[in-house]
Design a protein around this motif. Structure first.
Motif, PDB file in Angstrom:
ATOM      1  N   ILE A 183      64.549 -38.578   7.554  1.00  0.00           N
ATOM      2  CA  ILE A 183      65.295 -37.587   7.030  1.00  0.00           C
ATOM      3  C   ILE A 183      64.162 -36.814   6.572  1.00  0.00           C
ATOM      4  N   LEU A 184      64.354 -35.443   6.903  1.00  0.00           N
ATOM      5  CA  LEU A 184      63.502 -34.466   6.488  1.00  0.00           C
ATOM      6  C   LEU A 184      64.229 -33.569   5.552  1.00  0.00           C
ATOM      7  N   ALA A 185      64.120 -33.566   4.182  1.00  0.00           N
ATOM      8  CA  ALA A 185      64.706 -33.004   3.230  1.00  0.00           C
ATOM      9  C   ALA A 185      64.018 -32.196   2.049  1.00  0.00           C
ATOM     10  N   MET A 186      64.408 -31.107   1.810  1.00  0.00           N
ATOM     11  CA  MET A 186      63.702 -30.282   0.560  1.00  0.00           C
ATOM     12  C   MET A 186      64.773 -30.659  -0.551  1.00  0.00           C
ATOM     13  N   ILE A 187      63.793 -31.389  -1.498  1.00  0.00           N
ATOM     14  CA  ILE A 187      64.365 -31.893  -2.827  1.00  0.00           C
ATOM     15  C   ILE A 187      63.948 -31.107  -3.979  1.00  0.00           C
ATOM     16  N   PRO A 188      64.702 -30.334  -4.714  1.00  0.00           N
ATOM     17  CA  PRO A 188      64.191 -29.710  -5.827  1.00  0.00           C
ATOM     18  C   PRO A 188      63.275 -30.481  -6.863  1.00  0.00           C
ATOM     19  N   PRO A 189      62.281 -29.783  -7.407  1.00  0.00           N
ATOM     20  CA  PRO A 189      61.551 -30.606  -8.497  1.00  0.00           C
ATOM     21  C   PRO A 189      62.300 -31.305  -9.730  1.00  0.00           C
ATOM     22  N   LYS A 190      63.565 -30.774 -10.163  1.00  0.00           N
ATOM     23  CA  LYS A 190      64.346 -31.113 -11.055  1.00  0.00           C
ATOM     24  C   LYS A 190      64.893 -32.613 -10.720  1.00  0.00           C
ATOM     25  N   MET A 227      63.568 -13.990   4.845  1.00  0.00           N
ATOM     26  CA  MET A 227      63.850 -14.804   3.782  1.00  0.00           C
ATOM     27  C   MET A 227      62.541 -15.774   3.555  1.00  0.00           C
ATOM     28  N   SER A 228      62.355 -16.154   2.375  1.00  0.00           N
ATOM     29  CA  SER A 228      61.004 -16.808   2.056  1.00  0.00           C
ATOM     30  C   SER A 228      61.287 -18.292   2.242  1.00  0.00           C
ATOM     31  N   ARG A 229      60.408 -18.888   2.482  1.00  0.00           N
ATOM     32  CA  ARG A 229      60.473 -20.380   2.651  1.00  0.00           C
ATOM     33  C   ARG A 229      60.340 -21.172   1.222  1.00  0.00           C
ATOM     34  N   PHE A 230      60.095 -20.461   0.300  1.00  0.00           N
ATOM     35  CA  PHE A 230      60.250 -20.945  -1.015  1.00  0.00           C
ATOM     36  C   PHE A 230      61.561 -20.843  -1.579  1.00  0.00           C
ATOM     37  N   CYS A 231      61.837 -21.756  -2.521  1.00  0.00           N
ATOM     38  CA  CYS A 231      62.964 -21.599  -3.312  1.00  0.00           C
ATOM     39  C   CYS A 231      62.627 -21.346  -4.719  1.00  0.00           C
ATOM     40  N   LYS A 232      63.710 -20.914  -5.454  1.00  0.00           N
ATOM     41  CA  LYS A 232      63.548 -20.610  -6.971  1.00  0.00           C
ATOM     42  C   LYS A 232      64.512 -21.186  -7.861  1.00  0.00           C
ATOM     43  N   LEU A 233      63.941 -21.842  -8.955  1.00  0.00           N
ATOM     44  CA  LEU A 233      64.826 -22.301 -10.243  1.00  0.00           C
ATOM     45  C   LEU A 233      64.418 -21.184 -11.141  1.00  0.00           C
ATOM     46  N   SER A 234      64.828 -21.631 -12.518  1.00  0.00           N
ATOM     47  CA  SER A 234      64.890 -20.419 -13.376  1.00  0.00           C
ATOM     48  C   SER A 234      63.580 -20.196 -13.434  1.00  0.00           C
ATOM     49  N   GLN A 235      62.390 -20.940 -13.739  1.00  0.00           N
ATOM     50  CA  GLN A 235      60.920 -20.670 -14.194  1.00  0.00           C
ATOM     51  C   GLN A 235      59.975 -21.064 -13.051  1.00  0.00           C
ATOM     52  N   THR A 236      60.519 -21.599 -11.629  1.00  0.00           N
ATOM     53  CA  THR A 236      59.673 -22.338 -10.994  1.00  0.00           C
ATOM     54  C   THR A 236      59.929 -21.785  -9.468  1.00  0.00           C
ATOM     55  N   LEU A 237      58.911 -21.523  -8.693  1.00  0.00           N
ATOM     56  CA  LEU A 237      58.996 -21.217  -7.256  1.00  0.00           C
ATOM     57  C   LEU A 237      58.485 -22.605  -6.548  1.00  0.00           C
ATOM     58  N   TRP A 238      59.366 -22.923  -5.624  1.00  0.00           N
ATOM     59  CA  TRP A 238      58.900 -24.491  -5.131  1.00  0.00           C
ATOM     60  C   TRP A 238      59.126 -24.436  -3.430  1.00  0.00           C
TER      61      TRP A 238
END
Length: 106
Positions: free
Chosen positions: A64-71, A1-12
């Motif tokens: 807090i260590l959090a992954m917050i989506p760019p949206k 599994m990649s450490r990157f996450c995906k949105l519709s047109q974004t890899l973050w």
């Protein structure tokens, strides 16, 4: 599994280290209050789609260590977490609203 996450047109991969401190750095985050704060932060983060990687509630501050989506704006997320958690804790423990240094000083 990649450490990157995906949105519709974004890899973050947006990871943030947030530190919250109670007013005057009072040592109030212990026992039941700490567990309420932790559960509130986890619940509100889940509602917003934020992944909590690490959460550490210490007696006078919170990490807090959090992954917050760019949206989601960081300031909106922090405002929601701090505001809603504070309201919940103060509704349950009304005696925390009084400043300990003012008790019995007059």
């Amino acid at each position: 599994m990649s450490r990157f996450c995906k949105l519709s047109q974004t890899l973050w991969h947006c990871q943030y280290h947030l530190i919250f401190v109670p007013k005057y750095r009072f040592k109030i985050l212990e026992g039941k209050i700490a567990s309420i704060v932790e559960s509130c932060i986890r619940a509100f983060s889940e509602q917003k789609g934020v992944e909590i990687i690490e959460l550490n509630v210490q007696i006078d501050h919170i990490h807090i260590l959090a992954m917050i989506p760019p949206k989601i704006s960081i300031s909106d997320y922090v405002g929601i977490i701090k505001g809603r958690t504070t309201i919940r804790v103060f509704n349950k423990y009304k005696e925390l609203k009084e400043c300990p240094s003012k008790k019995g000083s007059f």
